[in-house]
Design a protein around this motif. Structure first.
Motif, PDB file in Angstrom:
ATOM      1  N   ALA A 137     -11.319  46.100  53.151  1.00  0.00           N
ATOM      2  CA  ALA A 137     -10.102  45.529  53.736  1.00  0.00           C
ATOM      3  C   ALA A 137      -9.889  46.011  55.171  1.00  0.00           C
ATOM      4  N   GLN A 138     -10.452  47.174  55.494  1.00  0.00           N
ATOM      5  CA  GLN A 138     -10.367  47.711  56.850  1.00  0.00           C
ATOM      6  C   GLN A 138     -11.493  47.192  57.744  1.00  0.00           C
ATOM      7  N   GLY A 139     -12.316  46.301  57.210  1.00  0.00           N
ATOM      8  CA  GLY A 139     -13.413  45.752  57.985  1.00  0.00           C
ATOM      9  C   GLY A 139     -14.669  46.597  57.959  1.00  0.00           C
ATOM     10  N   ARG A 140     -14.735  47.567  57.052  1.00  0.00           N
ATOM     11  CA  ARG A 140     -15.902  48.434  56.967  1.00  0.00           C
ATOM     12  C   ARG A 140     -16.922  47.880  55.972  1.00  0.00           C
ATOM     13  N   SER A 141     -18.190  48.054  56.283  1.00  0.00           N
ATOM     14  CA  SER A 141     -19.245  47.762  55.318  1.00  0.00           C
ATOM     15  C   SER A 141     -19.435  48.964  54.406  1.00  0.00           C
ATOM     16  N   LEU A 142     -20.092  48.739  53.284  1.00  0.00           N
ATOM     17  CA  LEU A 142     -20.377  49.817  52.334  1.00  0.00           C
ATOM     18  C   LEU A 142     -21.876  49.964  52.167  1.00  0.00           C
ATOM     19  N   LEU A 143     -22.287  51.162  51.797  1.00  0.00           N
ATOM     20  CA  LEU A 143     -23.694  51.451  51.527  1.00  0.00           C
ATOM     21  C   LEU A 143     -23.791  52.193  50.206  1.00  0.00           C
ATOM     22  N   ILE A 144     -24.690  51.732  49.337  1.00  0.00           N
ATOM     23  CA  ILE A 144     -24.908  52.409  48.068  1.00  0.00           C
ATOM     24  C   ILE A 144     -26.409  52.557  47.838  1.00  0.00           C
ATOM     25  N   PHE A 145     -26.784  53.687  47.239  1.00  0.00           N
ATOM     26  CA  PHE A 145     -28.168  53.952  46.855  1.00  0.00           C
ATOM     27  C   PHE A 145     -28.251  53.827  45.333  1.00  0.00           C
ATOM     28  N   PRO A 146     -28.661  52.680  44.817  1.00  0.00           N
ATOM     29  CA  PRO A 146     -28.564  52.432  43.369  1.00  0.00           C
ATOM     30  C   PRO A 146     -29.543  53.223  42.520  1.00  0.00           C
TER      31      PRO A 146
END
Length: 235
Positions: A137-146
């Protein structure tokens, strides 16, 4: 010269430590993230200078203009540091133990990142969803290491269910990312090899795919590309 990396990393981190109380008083996560990127750029410069370890990005045209969920393989500490520069303002899903690292942990906590207690079960997942939505919602992307933990350049693992649930909860395009950082920065050590880390952004998957299709496509995209990078490295 790579033996100089660890002492220079410590010195660089300690040199920036006095900024923490100033940033704490400001209570401005945007400035904290900008300072964290400054630190990460310094680390990459040290790697380039004493470790002769650089990087190149491929497939930049596959990155959406707005927020996205980046899903990457995990081989070393390199990608955790580098993504602060590669994807500015990124919110990284990481294990809560990293918050305990002096100085570095403070900046992670106040950026803020999305810290997960891996023994927390459903409550940890709910926290990940809530904080993930707030970041998006703040315009940030997310990163996850599955994969859940660092894996060797040839290892495969079943991706954790959390990546599917986060993809469904966010409704963002999902960008598979493959890299070969583990070839040059080994697992949990500080042993470096000179070379060039290749970071490959693959075509984004649209929101709303069925669980099974999403998981199959993301797994194949990342591992097939990673295996190609390893093969092209001559291993």
């Amino acid at each position: 010269m790579s033996f100089l990396f660890l002492p220079l990393l410590v010195l660089w981190t300690l040199a920036l430590a006095p900024a923490a109380p100033v940033l704490a008083l400001m209570k401005n996560p945007v400035r904290t993230r900008a300072f964290s990127r400054f630190w990460a750029r310094g680390v990459l410069a040290i790697l380039r200078g004493v470790g002769r370890l650089s990087y190149v990005e491929e497939g930049l045209e596959n990155r959406p203009a707005g927020p996205a969920l980046y899903i990457a393989n995990h081989q070393s500490a390199w990608e955790t540091i580098a993504f602060a520069v590669l994807v500015p303002d990124v919110a990284i899903v990481l294990k809560e133990e990293l918050y305990r690292i002096p100085v570095f942990g403070w900046f992670l906590r106040h950026s803020p990142m999305i810290a997960i207690d891996r023994a927390g079960g459903a409550s940890s997942l709910k926290k990940m969803f809530r904080e993930g939505r707030e970041a998006a919602a703040q315009g940030r992307s997310l990163l996850i290491f599955p994969e859940g933990t660092r894996r060797g350049p040839h290892e495969r693992a079943e991706f954790q269910r959390g990546v599917v649930l986060l993809y469904k909860a966010l409704g963002l395009p999902a960008v598979p990312v493959a890299h070969n950082a583990g070839r040059y920065w080994k697992g949990r050590s500080f042993t470096l090899r000179p070379g060039t880390v290749r970071v490959v952004y693959l075509p984004a998957l649209p929101p709303g795919l069925p669980d099974g299709e999403f998981l199959e496509r993301i797994t194949h995209a990342i591992y097939d590309t990673r295996d190609r990078l390893v093969a092209e490295d001559g291993e």
